[in-house]
Design a protein around this motif. Sequence first.
Motif, mmCIF file in Angstrom:
data_model
loop_
_atom_site.group_PDB
_atom_site.id
_atom_site.type_symbol
_atom_site.label_atom_id
_atom_site.label_comp_id
_atom_site.label_asym_id
_atom_site.label_seq_id
_atom_site.Cartn_x
_atom_site.Cartn_y
_atom_site.Cartn_z
ATOM 1 N N ARG A 57 0.833 -1.209 0.000
ATOM 2 C CA ARG A 57 0.000 0.000 0.000
ATOM 3 C C ARG A 57 0.869 1.261 0.000
ATOM 4 O O ARG A 57 0.581 2.236 -0.702
ATOM 5 C CB ARG A 57 -0.939 -0.018 1.203
ATOM 6 N N ALA A 58 1.950 1.231 0.787
ATOM 7 C CA ALA A 58 2.859 2.374 0.821
ATOM 8 C C ALA A 58 3.569 2.536 -0.523
ATOM 9 O O ALA A 58 3.811 3.665 -0.975
ATOM 10 C CB ALA A 58 3.886 2.185 1.940
ATOM 11 N N LEU A 59 3.877 1.412 -1.170
ATOM 12 C CA LEU A 59 4.543 1.457 -2.472
ATOM 13 C C LEU A 59 3.629 2.066 -3.521
ATOM 14 O O LEU A 59 4.069 2.894 -4.334
ATOM 15 C CB LEU A 59 4.956 0.046 -2.879
ATOM 16 N N TYR A 60 2.355 1.685 -3.510
ATOM 17 C CA TYR A 60 1.381 2.299 -4.427
ATOM 18 C C TYR A 60 1.378 3.825 -4.269
ATOM 19 O O TYR A 60 1.428 4.575 -5.248
ATOM 20 C CB TYR A 60 -0.030 1.774 -4.152
ATOM 21 N N GLN A 61 1.312 4.264 -3.026
ATOM 22 C CA GLN A 61 1.227 5.694 -2.774
ATOM 23 C C GLN A 61 2.505 6.412 -3.181
ATOM 24 O O GLN A 61 2.470 7.502 -3.771
ATOM 25 C CB GLN A 61 0.941 5.934 -1.286
ATOM 26 N N ALA A 62 3.664 5.771 -2.899
ATOM 27 C CA ALA A 62 4.944 6.382 -3.260
ATOM 28 C C ALA A 62 5.083 6.510 -4.777
ATOM 29 O O ALA A 62 5.566 7.529 -5.287
ATOM 30 C CB ALA A 62 6.094 5.562 -2.687
ATOM 31 N N LYS A 63 4.641 5.496 -5.504
ATOM 32 C CA LYS A 63 4.732 5.540 -6.962
ATOM 33 C C LYS A 63 3.759 6.571 -7.532
ATOM 34 O O LYS A 63 4.062 7.246 -8.523
ATOM 35 C CB LYS A 63 4.449 4.158 -7.549
ATOM 36 N N ALA A 64 2.594 6.690 -6.906
ATOM 37 C CA ALA A 64 1.633 7.701 -7.354
ATOM 38 C C ALA A 64 2.222 9.103 -7.211
ATOM 39 O O ALA A 64 2.070 9.953 -8.097
ATOM 40 C CB ALA A 64 0.337 7.581 -6.548
#
Length: 291
Positions: free
Chosen positions: A154-161
């Motif tokens: 979930r944190a990776l999704y947000q960081a990539k966004a």
Amino acid sequence: MAGGQRLFVKVTRDSLPQVKDKYPFLYLERGRLEIDDSSIKWIDSTNNVVPLPVATLNALLLGPGTSITHDAVKTATAANCSVCWVGEDSLLFYAAGFLPTADTRNLKQQIELAADPVKAEEVARRMFARRFPDAELGGKSLKEMMGMEGHRVRALYQAKAEEYKVGWKGRNFVPGKFDISDVTNQILTASNAALYGILCSAVHSMGYSPHIGFIHSGSPLPFIYDLADLYKEQLCIDLAFALTRDMAGRYNKHKVSEAFRERVIKMNLMAKLADDIQEMLGVGRARSHRK
């Protein structure tokens, strides 16, 4: 597929694997497999004929536009070469023919590890350690590590966004309703499916079972999902957010397929997978599943 890089090259007499290579699989598309003097020959769409050394292969991956005679199936089976039906470049895995004479050493090893709770957790821990190289996992339970993984993704999704300046409202996928998702979710779904297809083909050709996992359970392909999590960050997640900006709100399957292939080739996933499976299972050099 016209143009662009391919995961697999066109089969010719010069590009055939040699006996010393002990090649795990050969991908074929748009042609037919027949028998010629008790051996298998490949006739491509331009009527070029290439004899296939099935005794040196673990599996034949049959892509779009491929047909095979009954005698060719029998000959491949007699040589302990399995037959799989796949999508273009093996990006989808449809079915596989199982060999009654296949060597089951790798499968037996996988079953023995999965059946022993202590050994199964050790395999799972090695898989999590790949994603958390700096974390101390020794005292963590499987449930706790799964929770860590969920938070990481979930944190990776947000960081990539944020990195690619893409709007993100969370992972959203409804089976059978691909079109209702936003572009980023559509790319994630498509690239995940492509990764599963490649892994299914490769895992089957090496004599392991897609159905015996160490982290995932209650799903059709738990071992595939276990392995896919080792590669999704680069092959699927980063790809989805990077491509979203270029699509201007309209999903383009050709662009997704091409970009996914480029990343798989750059990673050298086919060669990496065999070593990674052996490392995750904690065993020695990969062995062929043929006798």
